[in-house]
Motif scaffolding. Sequence first.
Motif, PDB file in Angstrom:
ATOM      1  N   GLN A  10       6.086   8.604  -4.669  1.00  0.00           N
ATOM      2  CA  GLN A  10       5.471   9.532  -3.729  1.00  0.00           C
ATOM      3  C   GLN A  10       6.431  10.657  -3.372  1.00  0.00           C
ATOM      4  O   GLN A  10       7.640  10.456  -3.329  1.00  0.00           O
ATOM      5  CB  GLN A  10       5.060   8.799  -2.456  1.00  0.00           C
ATOM      6  CG  GLN A  10       3.996   7.762  -2.710  1.00  0.00           C
ATOM      7  CD  GLN A  10       3.360   7.312  -1.428  1.00  0.00           C
ATOM      8  OE1 GLN A  10       3.455   7.967  -0.409  1.00  0.00           O
ATOM      9  NE2 GLN A  10       2.694   6.176  -1.482  1.00  0.00           N
ATOM     10  N   GLU A  18       2.864   3.183   6.081  1.00  0.00           N
ATOM     11  CA  GLU A  18       1.647   3.981   5.876  1.00  0.00           C
ATOM     12  C   GLU A  18       1.144   3.858   4.437  1.00  0.00           C
ATOM     13  O   GLU A  18      -0.058   3.870   4.187  1.00  0.00           O
ATOM     14  CB  GLU A  18       1.918   5.444   6.213  1.00  0.00           C
ATOM     15  CG  GLU A  18       2.166   5.699   7.686  1.00  0.00           C
ATOM     16  CD  GLU A  18       2.686   7.107   7.982  1.00  0.00           C
ATOM     17  OE1 GLU A  18       2.769   7.930   7.043  1.00  0.00           O
ATOM     18  OE2 GLU A  18       3.024   7.367   9.150  1.00  0.00           O
ATOM     19  N   ALA A  19       2.072   3.728   3.481  1.00  0.00           N
ATOM     20  CA  ALA A  19       1.700   3.660   2.068  1.00  0.00           C
ATOM     21  C   ALA A  19       1.274   2.251   1.637  1.00  0.00           C
ATOM     22  O   ALA A  19       0.576   2.106   0.625  1.00  0.00           O
ATOM     23  CB  ALA A  19       2.877   4.124   1.202  1.00  0.00           C
ATOM     24  N   PRO A  54      -0.986  -0.069   2.512  1.00  0.00           N
ATOM     25  CA  PRO A  54      -2.383  -0.426   2.213  1.00  0.00           C
ATOM     26  C   PRO A  54      -2.902   0.139   0.888  1.00  0.00           C
ATOM     27  O   PRO A  54      -3.833  -0.411   0.296  1.00  0.00           O
ATOM     28  CB  PRO A  54      -3.175   0.169   3.389  1.00  0.00           C
ATOM     29  CG  PRO A  54      -2.188   0.316   4.491  1.00  0.00           C
ATOM     30  CD  PRO A  54      -0.878   0.606   3.810  1.00  0.00           C
ATOM     31  N   ARG A  55      -2.305   1.223   0.402  1.00  0.00           N
ATOM     32  CA  ARG A  55      -2.749   1.854  -0.849  1.00  0.00           C
ATOM     33  C   ARG A  55      -1.853   1.484  -2.036  1.00  0.00           C
ATOM     34  O   ARG A  55      -2.027   2.012  -3.127  1.00  0.00           O
ATOM     35  CB  ARG A  55      -2.740   3.380  -0.701  1.00  0.00           C
ATOM     36  CG  ARG A  55      -3.526   3.920   0.455  1.00  0.00           C
ATOM     37  CD  ARG A  55      -3.452   5.451   0.543  1.00  0.00           C
ATOM     38  NE  ARG A  55      -2.117   6.012   0.590  1.00  0.00           N
ATOM     39  CZ  ARG A  55      -1.351   6.088   1.685  1.00  0.00           C
ATOM     40  NH1 ARG A  55      -1.798   5.608   2.823  1.00  0.00           N
ATOM     41  NH2 ARG A  55      -0.154   6.637   1.631  1.00  0.00           N
ATOM     42  N   SER A  56      -0.887   0.601  -1.828  1.00  0.00           N
ATOM     43  CA  SER A  56       0.104   0.319  -2.856  1.00  0.00           C
ATOM     44  C   SER A  56      -0.466  -0.556  -3.978  1.00  0.00           C
ATOM     45  O   SER A  56      -0.869  -1.695  -3.743  1.00  0.00           O
ATOM     46  CB  SER A  56       1.312  -0.394  -2.236  1.00  0.00           C
ATOM     47  OG  SER A  56       2.158  -0.897  -3.242  1.00  0.00           O
ATOM     48  N   PRO A  57      -0.483  -0.030  -5.214  1.00  0.00           N
ATOM     49  CA  PRO A  57      -0.922  -0.868  -6.329  1.00  0.00           C
ATOM     50  C   PRO A  57       0.040  -2.030  -6.564  1.00  0.00           C
ATOM     51  O   PRO A  57      -0.373  -3.108  -6.987  1.00  0.00           O
ATOM     52  CB  PRO A  57      -0.945   0.082  -7.527  1.00  0.00           C
ATOM     53  CG  PRO A  57      -0.425   1.392  -7.062  1.00  0.00           C
ATOM     54  CD  PRO A  57      -0.188   1.322  -5.595  1.00  0.00           C
ATOM     55  N   ALA A  84      -0.907  -4.677  -4.011  1.00  0.00           N
ATOM     56  CA  ALA A  84      -2.243  -5.194  -4.317  1.00  0.00           C
ATOM     57  C   ALA A  84      -2.223  -6.140  -5.514  1.00  0.00           C
ATOM     58  O   ALA A  84      -3.051  -7.061  -5.610  1.00  0.00           O
ATOM     59  CB  ALA A  84      -3.202  -4.036  -4.575  1.00  0.00           C
TER      60      ALA A  84
END
Length: 198
Positions: free
Chosen positions: A76, A184-185, A187-190, A193
């Motif tokens: 990022q 912040e990042a 929840p969107r982290s591949p 996940a």
Amino acid sequence: MLKVVCGPFSALEEAFAARVAELKPGPGEAPLLVVAPSRRLADRLERLLVVEKGLALAGVHFHTFHSLAAALLEDQELPGDLVSDPDFPDAVVDGLLDSAPELAGGRDARPAALAAAARASLRDLVDGGVEPEAARALLEEGLLKDEGEARRLRALLGLQAAYERRLETLGVLPPSSLTRLAAEAAPRSPFLAGLKEA
């Protein structure tokens, strides 16, 4: 599901090793993440599993909180630079102390370690999410009864605001930004996940 295990350190190590052996990913399975509060502890846990318990750890990632935050933000673009030089924040604070005589006196009277001590206080304020203007408003409402303490806290909050403005002018992020941006990042982290368990 959160599971808490308590007991003597040796029992915790045994429980940890048993859990990793149970979850250890096979070929093509999702990886496992081990997060420790320090590099020393992460290294100890890795040694425990590989050397003492003989486990193969392909697909098991070991991180500290800091290295995990850095890994989550690796791809990022950050809104500023993270500076790794530990003396840099002290140098910024030392320059700002010239404008806060109620905290520091004159440059000639200032103890050499004052910048580091002030920086530690500023870091606590920044890490705690203290907004200087909001805290000043509380002081004006009489949060502290002792006027001398209130004056020194106002000066420290002014120093915090000046410190944050100076870092922004320089395009530098305070150390706590890494953690905040990673949270912040997350929840969107591949990467997160795709984990079997953390």
